[in-house]
Scaffold this motif. Structure first.
Motif, PDB file in Angstrom:
ATOM      1  N   LEU A  50       0.952  -1.195  -0.073  1.00 21.54           N
ATOM      2  CA  LEU A  50       0.084   0.015  -0.129  1.00 21.54           C
ATOM      3  C   LEU A  50       0.761   1.316   0.045  1.00 21.54           C
ATOM      4  O   LEU A  50       2.043   1.267   0.510  1.00 21.54           O
ATOM      5  N   ASP A  51       0.480   2.381  -0.509  1.00 25.32           N
ATOM      6  CA  ASP A  51       1.065   3.649  -0.449  1.00 25.32           C
ATOM      7  C   ASP A  51       1.365   4.059   0.828  1.00 25.32           C
ATOM      8  O   ASP A  51       0.282   3.949   1.786  1.00 25.32           O
ATOM      9  N   TYR A  52       2.008   5.275   0.959  1.00 19.03           N
ATOM     10  CA  TYR A  52       2.378   5.861   2.389  1.00 19.03           C
ATOM     11  C   TYR A  52       0.969   6.507   2.965  1.00 19.03           C
ATOM     12  O   TYR A  52       0.692   6.358   4.135  1.00 19.03           O
ATOM     13  N   HIS A  53       0.081   7.128   2.117  1.00 24.19           N
ATOM     14  CA  HIS A  53      -1.163   7.656   2.562  1.00 24.19           C
ATOM     15  C   HIS A  53      -2.092   6.642   3.406  1.00 24.19           C
ATOM     16  O   HIS A  53      -2.789   6.913   4.484  1.00 24.19           O
ATOM     17  N   ALA A  54      -2.175   5.334   2.666  1.00 25.49           N
ATOM     18  CA  ALA A  54      -2.946   4.431   3.333  1.00 25.49           C
ATOM     19  C   ALA A  54      -2.393   3.942   4.631  1.00 25.49           C
ATOM     20  O   ALA A  54      -3.221   3.677   5.731  1.00 25.49           O
ATOM     21  N   ILE A  55      -1.066   3.838   4.855  1.00 23.66           N
ATOM     22  CA  ILE A  55      -0.580   3.499   5.874  1.00 23.66           C
ATOM     23  C   ILE A  55      -0.387   4.319   7.066  1.00 23.66           C
ATOM     24  O   ILE A  55      -0.816   4.110   7.940  1.00 23.66           O
ATOM     25  N   GLU A  56      -0.483   5.767   6.471  1.00 20.25           N
ATOM     26  CA  GLU A  56      -0.439   6.785   7.479  1.00 20.25           C
ATOM     27  C   GLU A  56      -1.899   6.959   8.249  1.00 20.25           C
ATOM     28  O   GLU A  56      -2.059   7.020   9.355  1.00 20.25           O
ATOM     29  N   LYS A  57      -2.949   6.808   7.274  1.00 19.77           N
ATOM     30  CA  LYS A  57      -4.343   6.785   7.729  1.00 19.77           C
ATOM     31  C   LYS A  57      -4.574   5.566   8.972  1.00 19.77           C
ATOM     32  O   LYS A  57      -5.180   5.830   9.937  1.00 19.77           O
ATOM     33  N   ALA A  58      -4.026   4.473   8.678  1.00 21.35           N
ATOM     34  CA  ALA A  58      -4.086   3.376   9.623  1.00 21.35           C
ATOM     35  C   ALA A  58      -3.096   3.720  10.795  1.00 21.35           C
ATOM     36  O   ALA A  58      -3.670   3.342  11.857  1.00 21.35           O
ATOM     37  N   MET A  59      -2.150   4.192  10.730  1.00 21.49           N
ATOM     38  CA  MET A  59      -1.133   4.536  11.745  1.00 21.49           C
ATOM     39  C   MET A  59      -1.890   5.485  12.773  1.00 21.49           C
ATOM     40  O   MET A  59      -1.824   5.281  13.905  1.00 21.49           O
ATOM     41  N   LYS A  60      -2.566   6.440  12.069  1.00 21.53           N
ATOM     42  CA  LYS A  60      -3.336   7.364  13.001  1.00 21.53           C
ATOM     43  C   LYS A  60      -4.593   6.689  13.662  1.00 21.53           C
ATOM     44  O   LYS A  60      -4.666   7.083  14.913  1.00 21.53           O
ATOM     45  N   LYS A  61      -5.035   6.034  13.175  1.00 18.16           N
ATOM     46  CA  LYS A  61      -6.165   5.229  13.685  1.00 18.16           C
ATOM     47  C   LYS A  61      -5.718   4.300  14.873  1.00 18.16           C
ATOM     48  O   LYS A  61      -6.149   4.335  16.101  1.00 18.16           O
ATOM     49  N   ALA A  62      -4.514   3.570  14.728  1.00 16.13           N
ATOM     50  CA  ALA A  62      -4.085   2.715  15.557  1.00 16.13           C
ATOM     51  C   ALA A  62      -3.589   3.438  16.868  1.00 16.13           C
ATOM     52  O   ALA A  62      -3.627   3.128  17.967  1.00 16.13           O
ATOM     53  N   ILE A  63      -2.816   4.697  16.480  1.00 20.90           N
ATOM     54  CA  ILE A  63      -2.481   5.613  17.614  1.00 20.90           C
ATOM     55  C   ILE A  63      -3.523   5.889  18.505  1.00 20.90           C
ATOM     56  O   ILE A  63      -3.714   5.906  19.606  1.00 20.90           O
ATOM     57  N   GLN A  64      -4.890   6.280  17.857  1.00 14.15           N
ATOM     58  CA  GLN A  64      -5.782   6.705  18.431  1.00 14.15           C
ATOM     59  C   GLN A  64      -6.456   5.588  19.629  1.00 14.15           C
ATOM     60  O   GLN A  64      -6.998   5.928  20.598  1.00 14.15           O
ATOM     61  N   LYS A  65      -6.480   4.486  18.841  1.00 12.18           N
ATOM     62  CA  LYS A  65      -6.901   3.450  19.648  1.00 12.18           C
ATOM     63  C   LYS A  65      -6.027   3.221  20.987  1.00 12.18           C
ATOM     64  O   LYS A  65      -6.322   2.703  21.964  1.00 12.18           O
ATOM     65  N   LEU A  66      -4.468   3.363  20.582  1.00 10.97           N
ATOM     66  CA  LEU A  66      -3.713   3.157  21.881  1.00 10.97           C
ATOM     67  C   LEU A  66      -3.806   4.070  22.907  1.00 10.97           C
ATOM     68  O   LEU A  66      -3.787   3.945  24.080  1.00 10.97           O
ATOM     69  N   ILE A  67      -4.251   5.464  22.450  1.00 12.06           N
ATOM     70  CA  ILE A  67      -4.397   6.508  23.154  1.00 12.06           C
ATOM     71  C   ILE A  67      -5.723   6.260  24.045  1.00 12.06           C
ATOM     72  O   ILE A  67      -5.785   6.333  25.501  1.00 12.06           O
ATOM     73  N   ASN A  68      -6.748   5.562  23.564  1.00 10.50           N
ATOM     74  CA  ASN A  68      -7.983   5.279  24.243  1.00 10.50           C
ATOM     75  C   ASN A  68      -7.732   4.202  25.370  1.00 10.50           C
ATOM     76  O   ASN A  68      -8.451   4.274  26.389  1.00 10.50           O
ATOM     77  N   GLU A  69      -6.963   3.204  24.881  1.00 13.45           N
ATOM     78  CA  GLU A  69      -6.440   1.910  25.847  1.00 13.45           C
ATOM     79  C   GLU A  69      -5.838   2.933  26.947  1.00 13.45           C
ATOM     80  O   GLU A  69      -5.846   2.250  27.942  1.00 13.45           O
ATOM     81  N   VAL A  70      -4.745   3.572  26.842  1.00 11.88           N
ATOM     82  CA  VAL A  70      -4.118   4.336  28.004  1.00 11.88           C
ATOM     83  C   VAL A  70      -5.092   4.954  28.844  1.00 11.88           C
ATOM     84  O   VAL A  70      -5.074   4.865  30.049  1.00 11.88           O
ATOM     85  N   GLU A  71      -6.020   5.700  28.298  1.00  9.21           N
ATOM     86  CA  GLU A  71      -7.020   6.582  29.033  1.00  9.21           C
ATOM     87  C   GLU A  71      -8.067   5.771  29.826  1.00  9.21           C
ATOM     88  O   GLU A  71      -8.464   6.059  30.711  1.00  9.21           O
ATOM     89  N   THR A  72      -8.318   4.399  29.359  1.00 11.97           N
ATOM     90  CA  THR A  72      -9.153   3.513  30.037  1.00 11.97           C
ATOM     91  C   THR A  72      -8.292   2.729  31.247  1.00 11.97           C
ATOM     92  O   THR A  72      -9.120   1.899  31.831  1.00 11.97           O
ATOM     93  N   ARG A  73      -7.152   2.989  31.136  1.00 11.49           N
ATOM     94  CA  ARG A  73      -6.700   2.160  32.275  1.00 11.49           C
ATOM     95  C   ARG A  73      -6.635   2.932  33.769  1.00 11.49           C
ATOM     96  O   ARG A  73      -6.709   4.046  33.993  1.00 11.49           O
TER      97      ARG A  73
END
Length: 131
Positions: free
Chosen positions: A108-131
């Motif tokens: 996949l091109d960089y933009h698709a990977i960056e979009k997924a990375m942003k989503k992944a980082i947001q999910k990680l942030i949510n995991e940290v905040e629910t701890r």
């Protein structure tokens, strides 16, 4: 880490074999297609908020050139978008190890990977905040 510096230095790379084994044995995971994110909140060998590693399957991408390209794209997307995650981890005084695994069958091109990375980082942030 200095504010406003988009770096990804040696101390932020997840290299410890012991920690990587622990991450894959007892860590949690989620999908943010085309990325599978494996993470573990634990004490890291370095004095940083997060350490990350990036992987692309040799089975799916036979040529090292392709695997390296995908890993470079994932690293770059992480490097430019990690600031909010590091801020939340620092605020909560938590350390985490993260593995980003590329699971798509096609390159996949960089933009698709960056979009997924942003989503992944947001999910990680949510995991940290629910701890």
């Amino acid at each position: 880490m200095k504010q406003g510096k988009f770096t990804f230095g040696k101390s932020e790379k997840l290299c410890s074999r012991k920690f990587i084994d622990k991450l894959f044995d007892s860590g949690e995971a989620f999908m943010a297609f085309p990325l599978r994110v494996q993470y573990l909140f634990d004490v890291l060998p370095e004095e940083v908020e997060a350490q990350a590693m990036f992987s692309a399957s040799k089975r799916r991408f036979k040529r090292a050139v392709k695997r390296n390209l995908l890993k470079r794209r994932m690293r770059e997307a992480y490097r430019l978008n990690k600031e909010p995650l590091l801020a939340v981890l620092k605020e909560k005084n938590i350390q985490t190890g993260v593995a980003f695994l590329f699971v798509s069958k096609e390159e996949l091109d960089y933009h698709a990977i960056e979009k997924a990375m942003k989503k992944a980082i947001q999910k990680l942030i949510n995991e940290v905040e629910t701890r």
